[in-house]
Design a protein around this motif. Structure first.
Motif, mmCIF file in Angstrom:
data_model
loop_
_atom_site.group_PDB
_atom_site.id
_atom_site.type_symbol
_atom_site.label_atom_id
_atom_site.label_comp_id
_atom_site.label_asym_id
_atom_site.label_seq_id
_atom_site.Cartn_x
_atom_site.Cartn_y
_atom_site.Cartn_z
ATOM 1 N N GLN A 1 41.798 22.425 70.736
ATOM 2 C CA GLN A 1 41.392 23.028 69.466
ATOM 3 C C GLN A 1 41.453 22.002 68.335
ATOM 4 N N LYS A 2 42.483 21.168 68.330
ATOM 5 C CA LYS A 2 42.610 20.118 67.312
ATOM 6 C C LYS A 2 41.411 19.171 67.370
ATOM 7 N N ALA A 3 41.031 18.777 68.565
ATOM 8 C CA ALA A 3 39.873 17.888 68.738
ATOM 9 C C ALA A 3 38.598 18.563 68.236
ATOM 10 N N MET A 4 38.442 19.854 68.543
ATOM 11 C CA MET A 4 37.268 20.598 68.089
ATOM 12 C C MET A 4 37.249 20.693 66.573
ATOM 13 N N LEU A 5 38.405 20.987 65.961
ATOM 14 C CA LEU A 5 38.478 21.095 64.506
ATOM 15 C C LEU A 5 38.199 19.747 63.838
ATOM 16 N N ASP A 6 38.704 18.668 64.422
ATOM 17 C CA ASP A 6 38.423 17.333 63.887
ATOM 18 C C ASP A 6 36.925 17.042 63.934
ATOM 19 N N ALA A 7 36.277 17.373 65.048
ATOM 20 C CA ALA A 7 34.832 17.159 65.179
ATOM 21 C C ALA A 7 34.063 18.028 64.188
ATOM 22 N N LEU A 8 34.509 19.254 64.006
ATOM 23 C CA LEU A 8 33.873 20.163 63.050
ATOM 24 C C LEU A 8 33.956 19.591 61.637
ATOM 25 N N HIS A 9 35.097 19.013 61.297
ATOM 26 C CA HIS A 9 35.254 18.436 59.962
ATOM 27 C C HIS A 9 34.301 17.255 59.770
ATOM 28 N N LEU A 10 34.075 16.473 60.814
ATOM 29 C CA LEU A 10 33.093 15.379 60.706
ATOM 30 C C LEU A 10 31.690 15.922 60.489
ATOM 31 N N ARG A 11 31.371 17.066 61.095
ATOM 32 C CA ARG A 11 30.057 17.677 60.861
ATOM 33 C C ARG A 11 29.932 18.110 59.399
ATOM 34 N N LYS A 12 31.044 18.570 58.807
ATOM 35 C CA LYS A 12 31.030 18.921 57.379
ATOM 36 C C LYS A 12 30.745 17.681 56.538
ATOM 37 N N ILE A 13 31.308 16.542 56.923
ATOM 38 C CA ILE A 13 31.015 15.296 56.212
ATOM 39 C C ILE A 13 29.537 14.958 56.344
ATOM 40 N N ASP A 14 28.951 15.213 57.523
ATOM 41 C CA ASP A 14 27.518 14.977 57.716
ATOM 42 C C ASP A 14 26.677 15.783 56.723
ATOM 43 N N LEU A 15 27.140 16.971 56.364
ATOM 44 C CA LEU A 15 26.411 17.836 55.433
ATOM 45 C C LEU A 15 26.619 17.449 53.971
ATOM 46 N N ALA A 16 27.615 16.635 53.697
ATOM 47 C CA ALA A 16 28.048 16.371 52.330
ATOM 48 C C ALA A 16 27.204 15.298 51.638
ATOM 49 N N ASP A 17 27.035 15.473 50.327
ATOM 50 C CA ASP A 17 26.452 14.433 49.490
ATOM 51 C C ASP A 17 27.511 13.401 49.124
ATOM 52 N N ARG A 18 28.755 13.851 49.075
ATOM 53 C CA ARG A 18 29.892 12.968 48.821
ATOM 54 C C ARG A 18 31.143 13.648 49.329
ATOM 55 N N THR B 1 42.922 11.726 57.593
ATOM 56 C CA THR B 1 42.078 11.494 56.420
ATOM 57 C C THR B 1 41.524 10.077 56.435
ATOM 58 N N ARG B 2 42.332 9.113 56.860
ATOM 59 C CA ARG B 2 41.838 7.729 56.960
ATOM 60 C C ARG B 2 40.643 7.644 57.905
ATOM 61 N N SER B 3 40.728 8.341 59.031
ATOM 62 C CA SER B 3 39.609 8.298 59.977
ATOM 63 C C SER B 3 38.384 9.004 59.406
ATOM 64 N N GLU B 4 38.591 10.062 58.635
ATOM 65 C CA GLU B 4 37.464 10.757 58.000
ATOM 66 C C GLU B 4 36.818 9.885 56.925
ATOM 67 N N ILE B 5 37.629 9.141 56.180
ATOM 68 C CA ILE B 5 37.089 8.204 55.181
ATOM 69 C C ILE B 5 36.264 7.129 55.882
ATOM 70 N N ALA B 6 36.769 6.598 56.980
ATOM 71 C CA ALA B 6 36.029 5.586 57.742
ATOM 72 C C ALA B 6 34.704 6.154 58.239
ATOM 73 N N TYR B 7 34.727 7.403 58.698
ATOM 74 C CA TYR B 7 33.496 8.049 59.155
ATOM 75 C C TYR B 7 32.513 8.198 57.996
ATOM 76 N N ALA B 8 32.997 8.643 56.855
ATOM 77 C CA ALA B 8 32.124 8.794 55.685
ATOM 78 C C ALA B 8 31.507 7.455 55.313
ATOM 79 N N HIS B 9 32.301 6.396 55.298
ATOM 80 C CA HIS B 9 31.762 5.067 54.984
ATOM 81 C C HIS B 9 30.715 4.652 56.011
ATOM 82 N N ALA B 10 30.978 4.912 57.291
ATOM 83 C CA ALA B 10 30.044 4.531 58.354
ATOM 84 C C ALA B 10 28.717 5.265 58.241
#
Length: 86
Positions: free
Chosen positions: A35-52, A66-75
């Motif tokens: 479930q944690k892995a699924m929720l983490d992946a879901l949060h990355l999909r939310k970043i995909d939808l974001a303007d910022r 959060t560090r990994s999510e920031i890295a994903y956003a930068h990527a």
């Protein structure tokens, strides 16, 4: 969730400013590793939808997830801003 009240406040403030705001899910029980892995992946999909991405980081704190999510956003060339200086 760390800083839940701060996250809710930022979400509310962005929403009443006329912006569409997404935030991590608030889960009030233990989750399995799957479930944690699924929720983490879901949060990355939310970043995909974001303007910022707005990182709510009182006192400059940034955790591992959060560090990994920031890295994903930068990527994905999604701009990142912070509520507090790093």
């Amino acid at each position: 969730m760390r800083f839940a009240d701060d996250l809710r406040r930022a979400h509310r403030d962005l929403t009443v400013s006329g912006l569409i705001a997404l935030m991590p899910a608030e889960i009030d029980r233990e989750v399995t590793s799957d479930q944690k892995a699924m929720l983490d992946a879901l949060h990355l999909r939310k970043i995909d939808l974001a303007d910022r991405v707005l990182v709510v980081n009182p006192g400059g704190y940034i955790g591992e997830s959060t560090r990994s999510e920031i890295a994903y956003a930068h990527a994905t060339d999604t701009p990142v801003s912070f509520t507090d200086p790093l």
